[in-house]
Design an enzyme around this catalytic site. Structure first.
Site, mmCIF file in Angstrom:
data_model
loop_
_atom_site.group_PDB
_atom_site.id
_atom_site.type_symbol
_atom_site.label_atom_id
_atom_site.label_comp_id
_atom_site.label_asym_id
_atom_site.label_seq_id
_atom_site.Cartn_x
_atom_site.Cartn_y
_atom_site.Cartn_z
ATOM 1 N N HIS A 101 41.284 40.280 42.111
ATOM 2 C CA HIS A 101 41.135 38.969 42.751
ATOM 3 C C HIS A 101 40.272 39.026 44.004
ATOM 4 O O HIS A 101 39.854 37.984 44.517
ATOM 5 C CB HIS A 101 42.509 38.356 43.055
ATOM 6 C CG HIS A 101 43.209 38.951 44.229
ATOM 7 N ND1 HIS A 101 44.170 39.928 44.112
ATOM 8 C CD2 HIS A 101 43.086 38.701 45.556
ATOM 9 C CE1 HIS A 101 44.613 40.253 45.309
ATOM 10 N NE2 HIS A 101 43.970 39.519 46.211
ATOM 11 N N ASP A 124 45.733 42.939 37.752
ATOM 12 C CA ASP A 124 44.925 42.653 38.941
ATOM 13 C C ASP A 124 44.281 43.921 39.505
ATOM 14 O O ASP A 124 44.553 44.338 40.629
ATOM 15 C CB ASP A 124 45.794 41.967 39.999
ATOM 16 C CG ASP A 124 44.982 41.423 41.159
ATOM 17 O OD1 ASP A 124 43.779 41.173 40.970
ATOM 18 O OD2 ASP A 124 45.553 41.255 42.255
ATOM 19 N N SER A 146 44.744 43.244 50.434
ATOM 20 C CA SER A 146 44.663 43.307 48.970
ATOM 21 C C SER A 146 43.793 44.483 48.551
ATOM 22 O O SER A 146 42.788 44.793 49.181
ATOM 23 C CB SER A 146 44.049 42.025 48.414
ATOM 24 O OG SER A 146 44.941 40.956 48.481
#
Length: 259
Positions: free
Chosen positions: A66, A115, A209
């Site tokens: 992402h 992800d 992230s």
């Protein structure tokens, strides 16, 4: 650099998912010792840090898929290695252009599953004490609840949104997946390909992230999503389990780009 094109409806749905389960959320930690985590990578778009990553070998960096949402071929994607500070001159830091961006084929902006993304550097990284790969956990076994693991990144460190210039780190306790899936926590959305860590006032946050969750001497997970409010004890941090993706990672890094 990210060439996938998504339908408008998919993007709208993805935005809704992210509103409910915000991505990439180090809060409550401390500054890391300079260059003590030589595997850490800063994934940057147009010169700005967007996500963390893990150096797997001389040419490959693992992060979260992402992180490239909204990035186009007109954007410049680079990976910074050997850094403690994002801005200060340091003798071992170096930016590398990205030759290939390989998201997991199952990753989508409307999904929390799969992800992961791999970045192939345009040239081999110069390895040494300050730039060194970290092995992934390829044994498919659960990390015992209560195990203390480390996560680091250049993400937000206060609720006011302050981003640090230097690497921060945090020790977190692994949470049982069944507990994490209780209605009072993540209500059943955490799959076998994910793992949870407690987040009461100590948590990863925006900009973290893609950073590795390190248990012992191996990467067990990759920061993916959590709470709208970082450090919310009722919304544990969620990580993608790398052992679930061993074959895909090995196939790509060994040259099978169609996997």
């Amino acid at each position: 650099m990210h060439s996938s094109v998504y339908f408008v409806a998919l993007v709208i749905l993805g935005a809704a998912v992210c509103a409910a389960q915000p991505r990439g959320r180090i809060l409550g930690g401390q500054e890391a010792a300079a260059h003590a985590r030589p595997y850490m990578a800063s994934v940057q778009v147009n010169g700005t840090h967007v996500c963390g990553g893990t150096l797997l070998d001389e040419q490959w960096v693992l992060s979260a898929a992402h992180c490239m949402d909204g990035v186009t071929d007109d954007d410049s994607v680079q990976v910074l290695l050997g850094a403690h500070s994002l801005s200060a001159p340091e003798p071992y830091k170096r930016w590398y252009d990205v030759q290939s961006v390989v998201p997991h084929p199952g990753s989508r902006p409307d999904s929390l599953e799969d992800d992961l993304i791999l970045f192939k550097l345009s040239q081999n990284a110069s390895l040494g004490p300050h730039v060194r790969p970290l092995p992934l956990q390829y044994e498919d076994k659960e990390v015992e609840p209560g195990t203390l693991c480390d996560v680091a990144g250049w993400g937000v460190v206060t609720h006011a949104g302050r981003r640090p210039d230097v690497l921060h780190q945090l020790r977190v306790s692994i949470m049982n997946r069944t507990t994490c899936n209780l209605r009072t926590y993540h209500d059943g959305v955490v799959t076998i390909n994910m793992m949870c860590a407690e987040s009461n006032r100590r948590d990863t946050c925006r900009g973290d992230s893609g950073s590795p969750l390190v248990c012992g001497d191996a990467v067990e997970g990759v920061v993916t999503w959590g709470s709208r409010v970082c450090g919310n004890g009722k919304k544990p941090g969620v990580y993608t389990r790398v052992s679930s993706y061993r074959m895909w990672i090995e196939n790509i890094t060994n040259g099978n780009m169609t996997s």
